[in-house]
Design a protein around this motif. Structure first.
Motif, mmCIF file in Angstrom:
data_model
loop_
_atom_site.group_PDB
_atom_site.id
_atom_site.type_symbol
_atom_site.label_atom_id
_atom_site.label_comp_id
_atom_site.label_asym_id
_atom_site.label_seq_id
_atom_site.Cartn_x
_atom_site.Cartn_y
_atom_site.Cartn_z
ATOM 1 N N TYR A 193 0.990 -1.068 -0.142
ATOM 2 C CA TYR A 193 0.094 0.125 0.174
ATOM 3 C C TYR A 193 0.957 1.261 -0.065
ATOM 4 O O TYR A 193 0.245 2.348 -0.780
ATOM 5 N N ASN A 194 2.006 1.179 0.824
ATOM 6 C CA ASN A 194 2.792 2.422 0.948
ATOM 7 C C ASN A 194 3.605 2.593 -0.440
ATOM 8 O O ASN A 194 4.421 3.549 -0.676
ATOM 9 N N GLU A 195 3.438 1.549 -1.194
ATOM 10 C CA GLU A 195 4.305 1.733 -2.610
ATOM 11 C C GLU A 195 3.380 1.811 -3.932
ATOM 12 O O GLU A 195 3.778 1.602 -5.044
ATOM 13 N N VAL A 196 2.118 1.901 -3.805
ATOM 14 C CA VAL A 196 1.124 2.012 -4.688
ATOM 15 C C VAL A 196 1.391 3.143 -5.688
ATOM 16 O O VAL A 196 1.547 3.161 -6.922
ATOM 17 N N ILE A 197 2.005 4.376 -5.048
ATOM 18 C CA ILE A 197 2.386 5.552 -5.792
ATOM 19 C C ILE A 197 3.722 5.650 -5.054
ATOM 20 O O ILE A 197 3.874 5.908 -4.017
ATOM 21 N N LYS A 198 4.728 5.479 -5.876
ATOM 22 C CA LYS A 198 6.285 5.922 -5.607
ATOM 23 C C LYS A 198 6.575 7.264 -5.442
ATOM 24 O O LYS A 198 6.011 8.058 -6.355
ATOM 25 N N GLY A 199 7.476 7.952 -5.186
ATOM 26 C CA GLY A 199 7.938 9.101 -4.930
ATOM 27 C C GLY A 199 8.367 9.723 -6.190
ATOM 28 O O GLY A 199 7.857 10.716 -6.513
ATOM 29 N N GLU A 200 8.960 8.910 -7.044
ATOM 30 C CA GLU A 200 9.289 9.478 -8.308
ATOM 31 C C GLU A 200 8.147 9.450 -9.321
ATOM 32 O O GLU A 200 8.214 9.954 -10.397
ATOM 33 N N GLU A 201 7.062 8.963 -8.977
ATOM 34 C CA GLU A 201 5.731 8.915 -9.666
ATOM 35 C C GLU A 201 4.916 10.203 -9.622
ATOM 36 O O GLU A 201 3.953 10.162 -10.169
ATOM 37 N N LEU A 202 5.333 10.819 -8.710
ATOM 38 C CA LEU A 202 4.387 12.122 -8.150
ATOM 39 C C LEU A 202 4.931 13.270 -9.204
ATOM 40 O O LEU A 202 5.629 14.249 -8.720
ATOM 41 N N ASN A 203 4.526 13.078 -10.454
ATOM 42 C CA ASN A 203 4.899 14.093 -11.368
ATOM 43 C C ASN A 203 3.510 15.094 -11.601
ATOM 44 O O ASN A 203 2.772 14.676 -11.968
ATOM 45 N N LEU A 204 4.050 16.209 -11.556
ATOM 46 C CA LEU A 204 2.980 17.230 -11.673
ATOM 47 C C LEU A 204 2.627 17.805 -13.133
ATOM 48 O O LEU A 204 3.611 18.251 -13.655
ATOM 49 N N LEU A 205 1.499 17.497 -13.662
ATOM 50 C CA LEU A 205 1.089 18.303 -14.888
ATOM 51 C C LEU A 205 0.829 19.683 -14.956
ATOM 52 O O LEU A 205 -0.132 20.110 -13.984
ATOM 53 N N VAL A 206 1.589 20.315 -15.786
ATOM 54 C CA VAL A 206 1.582 21.630 -15.823
ATOM 55 C C VAL A 206 1.236 22.201 -17.215
ATOM 56 O O VAL A 206 1.036 23.546 -17.305
ATOM 57 N N GLY A 207 1.041 21.551 -18.209
ATOM 58 C CA GLY A 207 0.693 22.228 -19.473
ATOM 59 C C GLY A 207 0.808 20.984 -20.480
ATOM 60 O O GLY A 207 1.426 20.034 -20.405
ATOM 61 N N THR A 208 -0.098 21.365 -21.701
ATOM 62 C CA THR A 208 -0.112 20.430 -22.708
ATOM 63 C C THR A 208 0.172 21.024 -24.229
ATOM 64 O O THR A 208 -0.011 20.513 -25.325
ATOM 65 N N ILE A 209 -0.146 22.503 -24.155
ATOM 66 C CA ILE A 209 -0.332 23.096 -25.454
ATOM 67 C C ILE A 209 1.410 23.409 -25.952
ATOM 68 O O ILE A 209 2.155 24.059 -25.365
ATOM 69 N N PRO A 210 1.619 23.107 -27.387
ATOM 70 C CA PRO A 210 3.106 23.407 -27.753
ATOM 71 C C PRO A 210 3.096 24.982 -28.013
ATOM 72 O O PRO A 210 2.126 25.557 -28.462
ATOM 73 N N ALA A 211 4.440 25.413 -27.930
ATOM 74 C CA ALA A 211 4.613 26.655 -28.437
ATOM 75 C C ALA A 211 4.664 26.776 -29.948
ATOM 76 O O ALA A 211 4.811 25.908 -30.752
#
Length: 476
Positions: A193-211
């Motif tokens: 249970y304490n590894e269902v999400i690992k620390g390096e999998e906590l990635n924050l989505l901040v954008g999807t539109i290309p320049a």
């Protein structure tokens, strides 16, 4: 003569039993101010900012403005700031500081998700920030929910930019995306249970539109995010290296339950104690003993750092006060003042949750609406890393609370060998002062949304105020 059962038994009853209407109103009105505070104080720095705003409205000034006057000091209520992340409120007492001070100590930091030094990357047509969680959390609780971004960035040339984005409904928020149940069966289902999400999998989505401005650019979505940051804040990717940015839940504090008796929000641990100790300090107008109300940082990571309880800031505040009477014998006076001081480590503990009753000792667990909780000791297992209050000090405080009409209870953090935790108390004890842990019990500690009883919140304020206003002597 046979004693009445009321005198022999220690009863645990709801604080609402027999509560008069005017007191009920005070409890609920007090909670309104607290909810506003919690919504504004989202990080350690923002919490300190809010305390300073409140303190200055109450007449406190920066210690830099305090001068020695013909009779005493030019100001008897002032604050001492440490690196914008910890501070102390000082109310000068009638007695000299060498007779001891009455200390309240809470912490301004809460579990959160911090942004790494080189966070920005693009993959799969999306831009993310790499993160590093802060404090003890169940990582799976923090994903797939709106998050807000808070902190400071120092630009080239030294300009400081404050960021607070995502708490308002008309602002964009952020998210740590999870896997759908349809595709996560083997990858996540077979993990502990304490590894269902690992620390390096906590990635924050901040954008999807290309320049669209640079056809040769490789990571166009990343470039677009950086262009937005530069246009709005003047930030470049290099500036992020030294930034202090954190992700916290993007939710407003609100009442919980049909009876609105509980408060759901992020950061009750320990900003509930920040608020209640601050208001107690404001109300303690002319204390017998000098009161020093500390707001410390980094408690959630074992109080490591120069803004924490292990730094010399605690002594620096004492020394600054004592120095108004000259430098002669300063160290001797400092040690005398600290040894004679009495301290309350104002921190939360976990309240009884009947759904998970197996982890609690039902005889030694605080209940919701049972009043402020007194913890004689903390630590874990065989009282490891524990600061334990003396029987004399604890008994004296219980007598004070009884005389002051403060509803109180006692508690421990889970069963022996099951639970455990620490506070700043053990660090205060190293100064040879009496110290005890006292604060409100909460539910779901360290989760994005913690629960606290309005009655227990108000009882904590009453307990702290009675301690600061105590005019007698603790004959320990």
């Amino acid at each position: 003569m046979k004693k009445d059962s009321k005198e022999l038994l220690l009863k645990k009853e709801s604080g609402y039993k027999g509560l008069k209407a005017d007191k009920h109103k005070k409890v609920f009105d007090f909670a309104k101010g607290y909810k506003k505070f919690l919504d504004a104080a989202r990080t350690d720095r923002e919490t300190i900012d809010e305390v300073i705003k409140m303190a200055e409205k109450q007449g406190y000034v920066d210690i830099k403005k305090v001068k020695r006057a013909a009779k005493g000091l030019s100001h008897d209520r002032f604050y001492v700031l440490n690196r914008n992340k910890s501070m102390a409120l000082v109310n000068m007492g009638r007695r000299p500081l060498t007779e001891g001070a009455h200390l309240l100590l809470s912490h301004v930091d809460c579990p959160r998700i911090d942004i790494k030094a080189t966070p920005v990357y693009e993959e799969g047509g999306m831009c993310f920030f790499k993160t590093h969680y802060y404090g003890g959390i169940k990582k799976f609780q923090w994903i797939s929910a709106p998050m807000s971004l808070h902190g400071v960035v120092i630009l080239k040339g030294g300009k400081k930019v404050k960021i607070s984005l995502g708490d308002s409904l008309d602002e964009p928020a952020f998210m740590l995306p999870d896997l759908a149940i349809h595709v996560s069966g083997k990858l996540q289902g077979e993990r502990k249970y304490n590894e269902v999400i690992k620390g390096e999998e906590l990635n924050l989505l901040v954008g999807t539109i290309p320049a669209e401005t640079d056809e040769k650019a490789k990571d166009k979505v990343k470039l677009n995010v950086l262009e937005i940051l530069h246009k709005k804040y003047g930030i470049t990717e290099k500036d992020l290296v030294s930034a202090e940015l954190s992700v916290v839940p993007a939710m407003r504090t609100q009442d919980i339950g049909f009876d609105a008796s509980m408060i759901g929000g992020y950061g009750h641990d320990d900003r509930a104690c920040v608020y209640t100790t601050a208001l107690a300090a404001f109300e303690a107008k002319k204390p017998e003993y000098t009161s020093i109300t500390y707001f410390l940082d980094r408690e959630e990571i074992s109080s490591a750092g120069n803004t924490s309880a292990t730094s010399l800031f605690i002594s620096d505040v004492y020394e600054a006060i004592l120095a108004f009477d000259g430098e002669s014998g300063l160290y001797h006076r400092l040690r005398k003042a600290q040894s004679n001081s009495k301290a309350i480590s104002a921190d939360t503990t976990e309240a009884y949750n009947p759904t998970w009753k197996a982890v609690f000792d039902s005889h030694n667990v605080p209940n919701v609406n049972g009043g402020v909780t007194i913890c004689k000791f903390t630590g874990a297992g065989g009282k490891r890393d524990s600061s334990e209050a003396s029987s004399e000090f604890m008994a004296a405080l219980i007598e004070l609370f009884d005389k002051s009409g403060v509803k109180w209870q006692t508690g421990e953090l889970g069963k022996v060998d099951e639970g455990g935790g620490g506070t700043v108390a053990k660090f205060l004890a190293s100064y040879n002062m009496d110290v005890i842990d006292i604060g409100p019990a909460c539910m779901s500690l360290h989760s994005p949304t913690e629960l606290i009883s309005k009655f227990d919140l108000y009882s904590s304020y009453e307990a702290y105020l009675s301690f600061l206003n105590f005019k007698g002597e603790f004959n320990l």
